[in-house]
Write a protein that holds these residues in place. Structure first.
Motif, mmCIF file in Angstrom:
data_model
loop_
_atom_site.group_PDB
_atom_site.id
_atom_site.type_symbol
_atom_site.label_atom_id
_atom_site.label_comp_id
_atom_site.label_asym_id
_atom_site.label_seq_id
_atom_site.Cartn_x
_atom_site.Cartn_y
_atom_site.Cartn_z
ATOM 1 N N ALA A 1 29.218 62.222 47.588
ATOM 2 C CA ALA A 1 30.099 61.469 48.468
ATOM 3 C C ALA A 1 31.417 61.123 47.790
ATOM 4 C CB ALA A 1 29.395 60.206 48.948
ATOM 5 N N TYR A 2 31.432 61.064 46.466
ATOM 6 C CA TYR A 2 32.663 60.636 45.792
ATOM 7 C C TYR A 2 33.713 61.752 45.759
ATOM 8 C CZ TYR A 2 30.556 63.109 41.811
ATOM 9 O OH TYR A 2 29.994 64.041 41.011
ATOM 10 N N ARG A 3 33.310 62.964 46.092
ATOM 11 C CA ARG A 3 34.218 64.090 45.854
ATOM 12 C C ARG A 3 35.541 63.970 46.623
ATOM 13 N NH1 ARG A 3 31.110 69.438 45.436
ATOM 14 N NH2 ARG A 3 30.684 68.711 43.317
ATOM 15 N N ALA B 1 28.011 58.144 42.593
ATOM 16 C CA ALA B 1 28.142 58.370 41.149
ATOM 17 C C ALA B 1 26.833 58.018 40.449
ATOM 18 C CB ALA B 1 29.292 57.537 40.589
ATOM 19 N N LEU B 2 26.237 56.920 40.870
ATOM 20 C CA LEU B 2 24.968 56.508 40.250
ATOM 21 C C LEU B 2 23.866 57.514 40.549
ATOM 22 C CD1 LEU B 2 25.186 52.686 41.007
ATOM 23 C CD2 LEU B 2 25.415 53.802 38.772
ATOM 24 N N GLN B 3 23.905 58.061 41.768
ATOM 25 C CA GLN B 3 22.915 59.093 42.095
ATOM 26 C C GLN B 3 23.085 60.305 41.193
ATOM 27 O OE1 GLN B 3 23.518 59.868 46.249
ATOM 28 N NE2 GLN B 3 22.593 57.886 46.832
ATOM 29 N N THR C 1 34.096 45.879 36.674
ATOM 30 C CA THR C 1 33.714 44.864 37.655
ATOM 31 C C THR C 1 32.697 45.365 38.669
ATOM 32 O OG1 THR C 1 35.584 45.535 39.013
ATOM 33 C CG2 THR C 1 35.921 43.673 37.517
ATOM 34 N N GLU C 2 32.894 46.567 39.168
ATOM 35 C CA GLU C 2 32.018 47.037 40.243
ATOM 36 C C GLU C 2 30.951 48.024 39.752
ATOM 37 O OE1 GLU C 2 32.349 45.882 43.372
ATOM 38 O OE2 GLU C 2 34.009 44.616 42.685
ATOM 39 N N PHE C 3 31.399 48.969 38.914
ATOM 40 C CA PHE C 3 30.500 50.061 38.567
ATOM 41 C C PHE C 3 29.468 49.668 37.497
ATOM 42 C CE2 PHE C 3 29.653 53.572 35.564
ATOM 43 C CZ PHE C 3 28.865 54.363 36.381
ATOM 44 N N GLU C 4 29.941 49.094 36.384
ATOM 45 C CA GLU C 4 29.067 48.885 35.235
ATOM 46 C C GLU C 4 27.849 48.010 35.555
ATOM 47 O OE1 GLU C 4 30.655 47.085 31.667
ATOM 48 O OE2 GLU C 4 30.134 48.890 30.539
ATOM 49 N N PRO C 5 28.016 46.908 36.256
ATOM 50 C CA PRO C 5 26.813 46.101 36.562
ATOM 51 C C PRO C 5 25.763 46.903 37.315
ATOM 52 C CG PRO C 5 28.805 44.881 37.107
ATOM 53 C CD PRO C 5 29.248 46.269 36.752
ATOM 54 N N GLN C 6 26.219 47.742 38.223
ATOM 55 C CA GLN C 6 25.254 48.561 38.966
ATOM 56 C C GLN C 6 24.641 49.631 38.078
ATOM 57 O OE1 GLN C 6 26.135 49.748 43.010
ATOM 58 N NE2 GLN C 6 28.053 48.577 42.931
ATOM 59 N N LEU C 7 25.481 50.175 37.177
ATOM 60 C CA LEU C 7 24.963 51.180 36.235
ATOM 61 C C LEU C 7 23.821 50.577 35.412
ATOM 62 C CD1 LEU C 7 25.131 53.889 34.625
ATOM 63 C CD2 LEU C 7 26.734 52.719 33.099
#
Ligand SMILES: [Zn+2]
Ligand SMILES: [Zn+2]
Ligand SMILES: [Zn+2]
Lengths: 750, 87
Positions: A118-120, A184-186, A218-224
């Motif tokens: 989806a990020y593409r 990205a996480l997927q 802020t958004e990505f790393e906590p979810q990572l």
């Protein structure tokens, strides 16, 4: 995109408009001529609108991807013109609005998040945005360098462009950002599962886009971190249930390495520490104890130093090596105890202990990287386990030394022997009852020295030197004095020989006569046996005794025939032999000079060996051993009082010299009892002496005080009841008395 | 003669030749030492008086040095004289 940032930096470094051409690479030099105003020039009313409409047309073309038909220099000049006419703020505002409008459009028409990944499209939009921003930045360079630089509350064009992109990513409740991050996480999870994915693309998205826009932290790393924890927690549960400990350890190590590579490949380096911490926690801290329960014993048993090394490193990463130490100690203790207490395999005890000790050393060195904790745990375990059984380990250890130091031991070369001796010393160090070891060692040493069985006197001395280093001089005093007795005897024999050579000395039988004189207190001498020596030998012995006592009055000699040896010439009908035999064997053989056959009872009578066990052993060695110089009637291995013996007239042997070993009734129980009894006696003496020494110095002590001091002084294990008995005995012998005032105290009686 | 002795290595052990096994002063065996010594044997020899009473040499010397000995054997109170000892 990279250029957006670097372009801005170049501007900041060279803020003068004169250098603009250089940045452009424009061919015509531009000169600014400053003149005094004659009159204020009148601007056309639509000056701004006209310029802006042309700039806007160019912007739209760039957004559509065909900005090449415009002269950038011309556009640049228009921007400069507008700015020079004080309309920079307006221009800046219009430009921002236009970019905002365009991004709203561009990011709104992105395909639905079902596209994979989806990020593409977002990433594509970002790349396009960066390219456009760079062109726009070039055209609006004058605006950026003058207006934006001079007004601190106005953002540079690059910053403004980034902020606008970020704003539209976040718009509508993160309608774009959320699926971007989720996809990205997927992709990362796919990567962790080993499925194919585009690492370079992900790097552009995460590092170039999200990090640049400030969303990485802020958004990505906590979810990572959250997804990482969930992923490895699930994996850990799965492994605890299904995999073996070595598989698990190998896997953990692989995961750790992969995660580091992952950071290198497409994550920000700053995420690494936390990621590895999560990994170590999920796979390590949460699972390791369950995994150790599963397979640790096998790793120890098979000395799997590689796997154990992995385990150790894993535990070190989570600061938990202390969890392994007691398990290691317990393992060593369990194994060592099993060996020590296995009475059926006493013959292999020392060999097995040595092997265990060697394995322990290997594990400590190669798996536990010389961590002192582990060495100490093993030492404690060995000491506790070896002493679970009284006396026997000490006795067997002493016997092992004996086997090594005996002549004819060809199992080791010098270097190997040295190593084995060092290892034996390590085991010796664990013994609590070192006096038991000393007693048995002494009795073996005595035999080696007196029967000429020692492989090397240098080795003998070196072992004793090691024991001295380990336990102090008082421990080895007796052993060292045994060597000294050997030397003194050699000197004595020389003096005796010289006396024999004197012209007026009485002639002695032609026997190579040698005598060892032992200081009885140092040697483990049993009670002397009264035997009947042949007249010739008796004359030699008497002559020596006279000689000795004339040199040392105040002494007496006791003869120990069991330790004495003889060399005989024996004439068999089928050949003459030289026999190396014990004195008792010689006495028996000499009886057959006058008789062809003799009954047991007659031999007993004539030799004077009235100890039946000893006589039977002796006859057995002559009639039932390897070299049968006597024949027994009836045949059979055991000797009875009713047996008859005959000189074996058909005896032959390929060798001229024959040694007939006395049958060593395998450390005969009797001998063992004697040695243990000696240890017991000696301990009593030592306790007595210590009590007297302490009381003499302290004069008056309570029972508890005396026991305390004894505890500190006595070098062997003892029970309070034994000490109490010794105290009673000393009171009876009037060394001590109970204190008149306090029945729980003693005083010294001078 | 079927067998004849070519050589022999005999073993003897020496002890102090005393009428008693223990010292009349310290009451420890002569095969052990007096209370001050650690090593038995030559280092802690025996002394016999003309009265035939044996003691550790160290014990009797200490006794004789004390005031209340009056130069007498502690057992029979005869004047103490060492028996002649060769060496
Ligand atoms: Zn004494
Ligand atoms: Zn002494
Ligand atoms: Zn006397």
């Amino acid at each position: 995109m990279q250029n957006v940032a670097s372009g801005r930096r170049a501007v900041a470094a060279a803020p003068l408009p004169a250098s603009v051409e250089a940045a452009w690479g424009a061919p015509t030099p531009k000169k600014l001529v400053i003149r005094a105003f004659r009159h204020v020039p009148k601007l056309p009313d639509d000056f701004y609108e006209e310029n802006w409409s042309e700039l806007l047309a160019a912007l739209r073309a760039i957004q559509a991807g065909d900005g090449q038909c415009f002269s950038r220099e011309e556009l640049f000049r228009k921007v400069e013109d507008v700015c020079l006419h004080d309309m920079a703020a307006r221009l800046y505002g219009d430009l921002e609005r236009e970019m905002d409008r365009h991004l709203a459009e561009a990011l709104a028409v992105l395909p639905a998040p079902e596209t994979v990944p989806a990020y593409r499209p977002v990433l594509a939009a970002w790349k396009q945005h960066c390219r456009q921003t760079q062109i726009v930045g070039d055209i609006f360079l004058y605006l950026d360098r003058t207006y934006a630089v001079m007004n601190t509350n106005v953002r540079s064009l690059g910053e403004m462009a980034r902020a606008l992109f970020a704003k539209h990513l976040l718009a509508h409740d993160g309608r774009v950002l959320r699926p971007t991050i989720a996809s990205a996480l997927q992709a990362i999870e796919k990567d962790r599962r080993g499925e194919p994915m585009e690492r370079a693309e992900l790097r552009d998205l995460l590092v170039d886009m999200l990090d640049t826009l400030g969303f990485y932290r802020t958004e990505f790393e906590p979810q990572l971190f959250a997804t990482t924890r969930a992923f490895y927690a699930a994996e850990g549960r799965h492994y605890v249930a299904e995999r073996s400990l070595p598989e698990y350890l190998g896997h953990c190590e692989m995961r750790l390495q992969q995660e580091q590579e992952r950071v290198q490949a497409y994550l920000d380096a700053s995420s690494q520490r936390q990621l590895l911490a999560i990994l170590n926690d999920a796979l390590g801290r949460q699972c390791v104890e369950a995994m150790m329960d599963k397979g640790l014993e096998a790793l120890f048993d098979e000395t799997r130093v590689d796997d154990l090394g992995r385990l150790y490193q894993l535990l070190r990463r989570i600061d938990a090596t202390w969890k392994l130490t007691p398990r290691y100690g317990e393992y060593i203790k369990r194994r060592c105890a099993a060996i020590t207490l296995d009475e059926e395999h006493d013959a292999d005890m020392v060999k097995n202990l040595l092997a265990l000790h060697e394995r322990a050393e290997l594990m400590e060195r190669d798996a536990f990287r010389g961590d002192k904790k582990f060495h100490n745990a093993a030492q404690t375990a060995f000491e506790a386990a070896i002493n679970l059984r009284q006396n026997v380990p000490a006795e067997l250890l002493a016997r092992h030394f004996d086997q090594l130091l005996r002549a004819g031991n060809k199992a080791y070369n010098e270097e190997q022997l040295n190593e084995v001796l060092s290892r034996l010393m390590e085991l010796f160090r664990f013994l609590n009852g070192k006096d038991v070891f000393e007693a048995f060692y002494k009795s073996h040493l005595a035999k080696r020295l007196l029967l000429g069985r020692s492989a090397s006197i240098d080795w003998e001395r070196s072992v004793v030197a090691r024991l001295r280093t380990e336990c102090g001089a008082s421990f080895t005093n007796h052993l060292e004095n045994m060597f000294k007795d050997m030397d003194v005897s050699a000197d004595l024999m020389q003096a005796f020989e010289q006396r024999r050579q004197r012209r007026n000395a009485p002639a002695l039988p032609p026997i190579q006569f040698h005598c060892q004189v032992l200081t009885q207190a140092y040697w483990p001498c049993g009670p002397p046996l009264a035997i009947k020596l042949p007249e010739s030998l008796q004359r030699c012995q008497d002559a020596f005794a006279r000689f000795y006592l004339s040199k040392h009055s105040g002494r007496r000699l006791a003869w120990h025939s069991a330790m004495s040896t003889c060399e005989l010439r024996a004439r068999f009908p089928r050949g003459e032999k030289t026999l190396s035999v014990s004195l008792h064997q010689a006495l028996v053989l000499l009886q057959f000079n006058d008789a062809d056959a003799l009954p047991y009872t007659a031999i007993r009578e004539h030799t004077g060996i009235f100890d039946d066990r000893e006589l039977k052993r002796t006859l057995q060695s002559l009639a039932c051993g390897k070299a049968r110089v006597l024949q027994k009637e009836p045949r059979g291995r055991d000797v009875h009082d009713t047996d008859r013996f005959a000189f074996h007239t058909d005896f032959t042997d390929p060798h001229y010299r024959i040694r007939i070993n006395q049958i060593q009734s395998k450390e005969s129980q009797e001998e063992q009892r004697n040695t243990s009894e000696r240890v017991f006696q000696d301990r009593q003496y030592q306790i007595d002496a210590a009590i007297v020494r302490i009381m003499k110095a302290r004069r008056r002590l309570s029972h508890a005080q005396l026991i305390g001091e004894l505890y500190a002084q006595l070098p062997f294990p003892h029970k309070p009841a034994d000490l109490k008995r010794r105290i009673e005995s000393l009171i009876q012998r009037e060394y001590l008395a109970r204190d008149d005032a306090n029945p729980n105290a003693y005083r010294y009686v001078a | 003669m079927r067998c004849e002795i070519l050589g022999a290595r005999l073993v003897a052990a020496w002890t102090w030749n005393a009428s008693d096994d223990t010292c009349g002063i310290c009451r420890l065996p002569f095969d052990a030492t007096c209370t001050d010594c650690k090593l038995p044997g030559d280092g802690c020899p025996l002394a016999i008086g003309q009265c035939t009473h044996p003691f550790h040499l160290h014990c009797i010397l200490k006794w004789l040095a004390s005031a209340n000995s009056r130069g007498q054997c502690p057992l029979c109170r005869q004047e103490w004289q060492f028996q002649q000892q060769a060496e």
